[in-house]
Design a protein around this motif. Structure first.
Motif, PDB file in Angstrom:
ATOM      1  N   ARG A   1       0.831  -1.212   0.000  1.00 14.48           N
ATOM      2  CA  ARG A   1       0.000   0.000   0.000  1.00 14.48           C
ATOM      3  C   ARG A   1       0.862   1.257   0.000  1.00 14.48           C
ATOM      4  NH1 ARG A   1      -5.482  -0.373   1.131  1.00 14.48           N
ATOM      5  NH2 ARG A   1      -6.256  -2.391   1.889  1.00 14.48           N
TER       6      ARG A   1
ATOM      7  N   ARG B   1      -6.030   9.763   1.401  1.00 13.17           N
ATOM      8  CA  ARG B   1      -5.367   8.464   1.517  1.00 13.17           C
ATOM      9  C   ARG B   1      -4.469   8.221   0.317  1.00 13.17           C
ATOM     10  NH1 ARG B   1     -11.051   5.506   2.711  1.00 13.17           N
ATOM     11  NH2 ARG B   1     -11.291   6.365   0.607  1.00 13.17           N
TER      12      ARG B   1
ATOM     13  N   ARG C   1      -2.848   6.020  -2.430  1.00 12.69           N
ATOM     14  CA  ARG C   1      -3.236   4.797  -3.132  1.00 12.69           C
ATOM     15  C   ARG C   1      -2.092   4.398  -4.058  1.00 12.69           C
ATOM     16  NH1 ARG C   1      -8.731   3.611  -2.476  1.00 12.69           N
ATOM     17  NH2 ARG C   1      -8.698   2.283  -4.327  1.00 12.69           N
TER      18      ARG C   1
ATOM     19  N   THR D   1     -10.085  -0.471   0.522  1.00 10.23           N
ATOM     20  CA  THR D   1      -9.348   0.433   1.389  1.00 10.23           C
ATOM     21  C   THR D   1      -9.040  -0.308   2.690  1.00 10.23           C
ATOM     22  OG1 THR D   1     -11.401   1.329   2.290  1.00 10.23           O
ATOM     23  CG2 THR D   1     -10.419   2.487   0.427  1.00 10.23           C
TER      24      THR D   1
ATOM     25  N   GLU E   1     -11.721  -1.728   5.242  1.00 11.90           N
ATOM     26  CA  GLU E   1     -13.033  -1.360   4.711  1.00 11.90           C
ATOM     27  C   GLU E   1     -14.143  -2.336   5.117  1.00 11.90           C
ATOM     28  OE1 GLU E   1     -15.167  -0.824   0.302  1.00 11.90           O
ATOM     29  OE2 GLU E   1     -12.982  -0.900   0.459  1.00 11.90           O
TER      30      GLU E   1
END
Length: 412
Positions: free
Chosen positions: A56, A68, A70, A383, A386
């Motif tokens: 990540r 965030r 990505r 995510t 999630e």
């Protein structure tokens, strides 16, 4: 090239109803679990609360509207999965994990050998808890549970498997230093074998009712890929020359008037068709070229006879002439060429993920095609965390109160 989402029900997919836990980082484990997810399995990715899968954070990254990061690396290997955050060092985290493992069909992990045992969550513990569990472990050199290696505790990334197996001696030109093949061959092959091993163990479980441990080594995977060199060295005690096929010619890259093509002549029937395409039946009578080994031994003389024919033709003309008589040949594509290739489009081998940070990103598709089974959906990677609440509710029937307590204790 975007493809339609999966329009069939999940029950039409071959692994519908199979539950997979994945404790994975980087490439090998994530590829294995992604292919199971593509096949319809419910893949739950167990991740660290702080950062999750190490990929990540691998660059390049872009930031979405919620701030965030990505990573493009994470996009490549984690579609169609669910993410659950869980602290496996916390006693309550271990308890939750065991509860999940009791409900799982398959567990895939590519941690350093021994880490799961140190956590009290290794194969002996989980198989006793869930005798039907299939436990797939992917590592550099394998686990001691099945066949111990003197290298088990060595760290290993993809390039180590390529180097130790001899594959890095196959691609370079003679007198050059060995070269990395430029992509994660060992990791991807280990992922393929991990998914294959899971299928074998699930099939046997159908008969016996019991799961198995599947032990996959990056080094082993690359030795298997280098099988022709192993066999040839065993028979001749001579290393194959780098960058060329050890037992036949012409086989490799050749230059036409406007660029490169590959030609693959294997066996004498193909050699005869090749000579017909060139209008050079006389080459069939030349003792220097009587078989693959002879042609390889006299490669310079052979190439001198091929070069004039190629230099008078474009790449397309040469490939068309050769394939018309049944000689395997092709253009040497660049990455950009793949996006315009009619085969790639027809076979859905480039998928589009509409990522909130990257926008439309193309990734490689799934090469396994099954009759009557629709193409897998192109679901975005999850995510971090999630699906934690949903999985705990659906798999374990966990109450909202317990979920709140786990979150308050920083277990999830």
């Amino acid at each position: 090239m975007p493809i339609p989402s999966d329009t069939g029900s999940s029950a039409e997919r071959p692994l519908a109803g199979v539950r997979v836990l994945a404790i994975e980082n980087f490439v090998a484990g994530p590829f294995a679990s992604m292919w199971l997810a593509d096949a319809g399995a419910e893949v739950v990715k167990i991740e660290r609360r702080d950062g999750g899968d190490f990929s990540r954070a691998l660059t390049p990254t872009r930031t979405d509207d919620e701030g965030r990061d990505r990573s493009l690396a994470f996009l490549r290997t984690n579609r169609n999965k669910k993410s659950v955050t869980l602290d496996l060092k916390h006693a309550e985290g271990k308890r939750v994990f065991k509860e999940l493992a009791a409900q799982a069909d398959v567990l895939i992990e590519n941690l350093r050998p021994g880490v799961m045992d140190e956590l009290g969550l290794g194969w002996p513990v989980l198989s006793a808890l869930n005798p039907r569990l299939v436990y797939v472990a992917i590592s550099g050199f394998g686990h001691d549970d099945i066949l111990p290696s003197p290298y088990t505790q060595r760290p290993a990334f993809d390039i180590v498997g390529q180097a130790m197996s001899g594959l890095m001696h196959r691609a370079e030109r003679e007198h050059d230093r060995p070269v990395y093949l430029g992509f994660s061959l060992a990791d991807i092959e280990a992922g393929i074998l991990g998914a294959y091993g899971a299928m074998l163990a699930l099939f046997q479980r159908h008969v016996t009712g019991k799961g198995k441990m599947v032990d996959i080594s990056l080094y082993d995977a690359c030795v298997a890929l280098n099988e022709v060199s192993v066999a040839m060295y065993s028979a001749t005690r001579k290393p194959a020359k780098p960058g060329v096929h050890p037992v036949t010619a012409p086989f490799g890259t050749y230059r036409a008037s406007d660029g490169d093509i590959v030609i693959a002549v294997v066996g004498e029937p193909t050699w005869e068709r090749f000579c017909i395409a060139l209008g050079r039946r006389d080459l069939l009578e030349d003792e220097r070229f009587k078989d693959g080994i002879s042609r390889r031994r006299n490669i310079e003389a052979l190439d001198a006879n091929i070069a004039p024919w190629l230099s008078a033709r474009t790449r397309e003309e040469a490939v068309d002439a050769l394939t018309a008589v049944g000689v395997p040949a092709s253009l040497v594509n660049t990455e950009a060429d793949l996006f315009d290739c009619p085969h790639v489009a027809a076979r859905n081998m480039i998928l589009t993920l509409n990522d909130p940070a990257w926008g439309p990103v193309q990734v490689a598709g799934n090469p396994v095609k099954l009759s009557g089974v629709p193409e897998a959906a192109t679901g975005l990677p999850p995510t971090l965390g999630e699906h934690t609440d949903d999985v705990l509710r659906q798999w374990l029937g966990t109450s909202d109160e317990r979920i709140a307590a786990l979150r308050g204790s920083r277990v999830i």
